[in-house]
Design a protein around this motif. Structure first.
Motif, PDB file in Angstrom:
ATOM      1  N   VAL A 125     -29.443  67.408  24.036  1.00 23.38           N
ATOM      2  CA  VAL A 125     -29.225  68.828  24.288  1.00 23.38           C
ATOM      3  C   VAL A 125     -29.726  69.654  23.107  1.00 23.38           C
ATOM      4  CG1 VAL A 125     -27.356  70.544  24.382  1.00 23.38           C
ATOM      5  CG2 VAL A 125     -27.328  68.548  25.894  1.00 23.38           C
ATOM      6  N   ALA A 126     -30.274  70.803  23.401  1.00 21.10           N
ATOM      7  CA  ALA A 126     -30.734  71.772  22.403  1.00 21.10           C
ATOM      8  C   ALA A 126     -31.964  71.284  21.634  1.00 21.10           C
ATOM      9  CB  ALA A 126     -29.621  72.154  21.427  1.00 21.10           C
ATOM     10  N   GLU A 190     -35.431  78.329  21.275  1.00 23.83           N
ATOM     11  CA  GLU A 190     -34.528  79.160  20.476  1.00 23.83           C
ATOM     12  C   GLU A 190     -33.416  78.309  19.845  1.00 23.83           C
ATOM     13  OE1 GLU A 190     -34.466  81.811  19.067  1.00 23.83           O
ATOM     14  OE2 GLU A 190     -32.409  82.514  18.810  1.00 23.83           O
ATOM     15  N   MET A 191     -32.878  77.374  20.599  1.00 27.59           N
ATOM     16  CA  MET A 191     -31.809  76.535  20.039  1.00 27.59           C
ATOM     17  C   MET A 191     -32.363  75.651  18.921  1.00 27.59           C
ATOM     18  SD  MET A 191     -29.357  75.512  23.223  1.00 27.59           S
ATOM     19  CE  MET A 191     -30.525  75.302  24.555  1.00 27.59           C
ATOM     20  N   GLU A 192     -33.586  75.214  19.097  1.00 27.68           N
ATOM     21  CA  GLU A 192     -34.206  74.405  18.059  1.00 27.68           C
ATOM     22  C   GLU A 192     -34.380  75.231  16.786  1.00 27.68           C
ATOM     23  OE1 GLU A 192     -38.239  73.285  18.677  1.00 27.68           O
ATOM     24  OE2 GLU A 192     -38.003  71.357  17.663  1.00 27.68           O
ATOM     25  N   ARG A 193     -34.771  76.500  16.979  1.00 27.80           N
ATOM     26  CA  ARG A 193     -34.937  77.392  15.819  1.00 27.80           C
ATOM     27  C   ARG A 193     -33.602  77.552  15.101  1.00 27.80           C
ATOM     28  NH1 ARG A 193     -34.081  82.491  14.156  1.00 27.80           N
ATOM     29  NH2 ARG A 193     -33.001  83.120  16.074  1.00 27.80           N
ATOM     30  N   LEU A 194     -32.527  77.809  15.874  1.00 28.98           N
ATOM     31  CA  LEU A 194     -31.205  77.998  15.275  1.00 28.98           C
ATOM     32  C   LEU A 194     -30.801  76.765  14.465  1.00 28.98           C
ATOM     33  CD1 LEU A 194     -29.204  79.572  18.258  1.00 28.98           C
ATOM     34  CD2 LEU A 194     -30.154  80.738  16.246  1.00 28.98           C
ATOM     35  N   TYR A 195     -31.043  75.615  15.058  1.00 35.71           N
ATOM     36  CA  TYR A 195     -30.643  74.385  14.375  1.00 35.71           C
ATOM     37  C   TYR A 195     -31.437  74.208  13.092  1.00 35.71           C
ATOM     38  CZ  TYR A 195     -29.781  69.614  13.097  1.00 35.71           C
ATOM     39  OH  TYR A 195     -29.438  68.501  12.380  1.00 35.71           O
ATOM     40  N   LYS A 196     -32.740  74.388  13.191  1.00 39.69           N
ATOM     41  CA  LYS A 196     -33.595  74.143  12.027  1.00 39.69           C
ATOM     42  C   LYS A 196     -33.261  75.086  10.887  1.00 39.69           C
ATOM     43  CE  LYS A 196     -37.670  71.870  13.855  1.00 39.69           C
ATOM     44  NZ  LYS A 196     -39.038  72.079  14.341  1.00 39.69           N
ATOM     45  N   SER A 197     -33.077  76.373  11.209  1.00 36.84           N
ATOM     46  CA  SER A 197     -32.856  77.309  10.114  1.00 36.84           C
ATOM     47  C   SER A 197     -31.478  77.082   9.490  1.00 36.84           C
ATOM     48  CB  SER A 197     -33.078  78.758  10.558  1.00 36.84           C
ATOM     49  OG  SER A 197     -31.937  79.213  11.257  1.00 36.84           O
ATOM     50  N   THR A 198     -30.472  76.783  10.320  1.00 37.64           N
ATOM     51  CA  THR A 198     -29.149  76.525   9.754  1.00 37.64           C
ATOM     52  C   THR A 198     -29.162  75.239   8.926  1.00 37.64           C
ATOM     53  OG1 THR A 198     -28.303  77.449  11.811  1.00 37.64           O
ATOM     54  CG2 THR A 198     -26.683  76.472  10.328  1.00 37.64           C
ATOM     55  N   ASN A 199     -29.830  74.265   9.452  1.00 41.06           N
ATOM     56  CA  ASN A 199     -29.913  72.982   8.756  1.00 41.06           C
ATOM     57  C   ASN A 199     -30.564  73.165   7.384  1.00 41.06           C
ATOM     58  OD1 ASN A 199     -29.520  70.155   8.676  1.00 41.06           O
ATOM     59  ND2 ASN A 199     -31.694  69.852   9.102  1.00 41.06           N
ATOM     60  N   ALA A 200     -31.641  73.932   7.356  1.00 46.64           N
ATOM     61  CA  ALA A 200     -32.338  74.152   6.091  1.00 46.64           C
ATOM     62  C   ALA A 200     -31.431  74.902   5.122  1.00 46.64           C
ATOM     63  CB  ALA A 200     -33.629  74.933   6.334  1.00 46.64           C
ATOM     64  N   ALA A 201     -30.751  75.931   5.635  1.00 45.42           N
ATOM     65  CA  ALA A 201     -29.868  76.723   4.768  1.00 45.42           C
ATOM     66  C   ALA A 201     -28.724  75.868   4.224  1.00 45.42           C
ATOM     67  CB  ALA A 201     -29.336  77.924   5.541  1.00 45.42           C
ATOM     68  N   CYS A 202     -28.225  74.958   5.056  1.00 43.04           N
ATOM     69  CA  CYS A 202     -27.104  74.116   4.639  1.00 43.04           C
ATOM     70  C   CYS A 202     -27.484  73.180   3.496  1.00 43.04           C
ATOM     71  CB  CYS A 202     -26.587  73.281   5.812  1.00 43.04           C
ATOM     72  SG  CYS A 202     -25.572  74.226   6.947  1.00 43.04           S
ATOM     73  N   GLU A 203     -28.758  72.881   3.418  1.00 42.19           N
ATOM     74  CA  GLU A 203     -29.162  71.929   2.392  1.00 42.19           C
ATOM     75  C   GLU A 203     -28.947  72.460   0.993  1.00 42.19           C
ATOM     76  OE1 GLU A 203     -33.041  70.185   3.270  1.00 42.19           O
ATOM     77  OE2 GLU A 203     -32.049  69.259   5.003  1.00 42.19           O
TER      78      GLU A 203
END
Ligand code: ARG
Length: 584
Positions: A125-126, A190-203
């Motif tokens: 999903v997503a 769009e969900m992929e974008r949300l995941y990628k940007s949050t993931n990067a920020a979390c790092e």
């Protein structure tokens, strides 16, 4: 089928000579070299060896009990005790006539149908479906179709990845920076974008990572707001998956995603601990080797610095969360109880081999009496032309929808060049069938365990072992019938005179054996190779034996051979999930 008739006769003859012999090993298979005959059995040699008998003497004894004269010329003993069979032309003619009358299509339904669960496709999903998911989808679908045609009960189950730690970051991204318009246009993008940007920020931001973790915990605890968002993510993803499945012509009986098993996970872990199969280790719950297998075969051991060291399977993390393995254990138990299958087949890429070896081993320890056969049907990677993993020019994973679009548009260019006179609607439909067929065939025709290089030019070529070549071979035969018109129709009686006619008839006869081999080894490439060879043998026949210009009886018989060939080609391609067109 002829080889089955011969096989049964050989089994009966063996039973007379060796009443205690295990008949499941007495098989009749095509001769590797037609010089020696059409079929052979090598079973007598091992039967003789087990009993310290002279194999040639045993073969001679069996021969005295064997009567296959209805189908075969004189049976020969060869080599160290082979029996070689050569078919009578009359038997071939009768079999083909039975097919022409619609009795069967060179295969028999299974005498004992089995229930087989197939887990395939299973995207997440997503996330966009990628080329690995298409390979699983196409392979799994082909196995399901072939098993069904042979009369088995098949249950297809799409094990969607709809649960897991990624939802923490997805939820955080969704709440903070969702672009509704982008979501409406391309939900997975769009969900992929949300995941990628949050993931990067979390790092780089520990605070943010902690907030993502909290979103996950809230979801796991049934927080209403998070559940609503999570459900929306699943629904949007499913919608996009369904669009792709629609294009690919793939259907599932069930789509029980990972989350379906959440209520069962605690129980699985508890049971495995009670039984002493799993135990605590550094706060986590793990399954270790029970020492029952030689280290080389033991999935719970790995070699490190020349030593065998533990390679446990984690089923509960130290924070109490379950994981992929826990879910798969619950899934396996559920399938086993719900459908009581003889077999469960998982189609995924080769990187999951250890996961499935551990999963199956744990299940065996957990359900020692279960007779279900468990198979991991794994496949290699798809490579780009430079032999590295197949990626877009910018280094992204290639999206399935875009891949299918490109296949169709490339096919349209080819079709338009070959058939400028067809209408646009016709050309588009032919291009759709050719484009999708080419992609599927490229996935199915190599040995599934080897990596293959993705090449548009190769897969769309009308020459060589490709879908367009086979689709064209089919369409060409259909065009013979259009030329023949209503006045000339295939005969119900078939006469085989020219060697090319006999060779073609024998090739057609192998269709059923090939289907069985595909389902025994889960290897659709056997079917691809067979169809490719059949098309080649047909060409040999068509070049040597005039059809429409032949005299009446001969023409009708040859038209029947054409018709049977086109039916086998069409049925074979349909099993690969590939459509045909009457004209291209
Ligand atoms: N969702 C997984 C992936 O994308 C595949 C799941 C395969 N099936 C299973 N029962 N584990 O890799």
């Amino acid at each position: 089928m002829l080889h089955q008739f011969i096989e049964r006769a050989v089994q009966q003859a063996v039973a007379k000579v060796l009443p205690d012999a295990d008949m499941s090993s007495v098989l009749v298979r095509p001769c590797p070299d037609p010089k020696f005959g059409d079929y052979q059995t090598n079973a007598l040699m091992s039967l003789a060896k087990e009993r310290k008998l002279n194999p040639c003497q045993l073969a001679a004894d069996v021969l005295t009990q064997l009567n296959v004269s209805e189908w075969c010329e004189k049976v020969e003993i060869a080599g160290a005790g082979f029996l070689n069979f050569r078919l009578k032309v009359s038997a071939l003619e009768q079999t083909l006539a039975a097919v022409a009358r619609g009795g069967h299509l060179f295969f028999e339904k299974a005498a004992e149908p089995r229930t087989i669960v197939i887990d395939f496709s299973s995207p997440n999903v997503a996330k966009p479906m990628h080329v690995g998911h298409i390979r699983s989808t196409v392979l799994g679908d082909c196995l399901a179709r072939t098993l069904r045609l042979l009369g088995h009960r098949v249950v297809t189950d799409n094990h969607i990845g709809d649960w897991g730690t990624q939802f923490g970051k997805l939820l955080l991204g969704w709440k903070g920076q969702l672009d509704r318009a982008a979501l409406a246009a391309d939900p997975i993008g769009e969900m992929e974008r949300l995941y990628k940007s949050t993931n990067a920020a979390c790092e780089t931001d520990a605070d943010l990572l902690e907030r993502a973790r909290q979103e996950l915990v809230k979801l796991q605890n049934g927080d209403a707001e998070n559940l609503v968002i999570w459900r929306e993510m699943i629904e949007l993803s499913q919608h996009q998956f369904d669009t792709l499945y629609g294009r690919l012509g793939v259907e599932f009986d069930f789509t029980l995603g990972e989350s379906f098993y959440n209520p069962r996970l605690k129980q699985v872990v508890a049971e495995l601990r009670e039984r002493g199969i799993a135990r605590e280790s550094e706060g986590a719950i793990c399954v270790f080797s029970d020492g029952s297998l030689p280290p080389k075969e033991d999935p719970f051991l790995k070699q490190q610095d020349g030593q065998w060291t533990p390679n446990p399977c984690l089923i509960q993390k130290s924070d109490g969360a379950a994981n992929y393995a826990t879910t798969d254990l619950a899934t396996l138990a559920y399938r086993f109880e719900t459908w009581q299958p003889a077999e469960i087949v998982y189609v995924t890429d080769g990187r999951q081999q250890l996961h499935f070896r551990q999963l199956f081993a744990i299940f065996r320890r957990w359900h020692p009496d279960a007779k279900v056969k468990l198979s991991h049907v794994w496949f290699g990677s798809i490579l780009g032309e430079n032999n590295t993993p197949f990626k877009t020019r910018s280094g992204e994973t290639v999206k399935l929808a875009e891949l299918l679009d490109e296949a169709e548009s490339r096919a349209l260019a080819i079709v338009s060049e070959k058939n400028p006179n067809l209408s646009e609607t016709e050309r588009r439909e032919i291009a759709r069938v050719i484009g999708l067929g080419a992609i599927k065939y490229a996935d199915l025709s190599p040995n599934r365990q080897s990596d293959y290089v993705f090449s548009w030019d190769k897969m769309l070529s009308f020459a060589g072992n490709t879908a367009p070549y086979l689709q064209y071979a089919y369409a060409r035969i259909r065009s013979i019938f259009r030329k023949a018109g209503a006045g000339m129709s295939p005969a119900a009686e078939i006469r085989l005179i020219a060697t090319e006619e006999i060779t073609l008839a024998k090739k057609l006869l192998h269709f059923g054996l090939v289907l069985e081999a595909v389902t025994e080894d889960y290897r659709p490439n056997y079917l691809c190779n067979y169809l490719y060879e059949l098309a080649g043998v047909f060409t040999g026949f068509y070049e040597a034996c005039p059809v429409l210009k032949a005299a009446d009886a001969e023409r009708a018989s040859r038209l029947a051979l054409c018709d049977l060939t086109s039916r086998v080609l069409q049925q074979g391609l349909a099993l690969l999930g590939i459509e045909t067109v009457e004209q291209m």
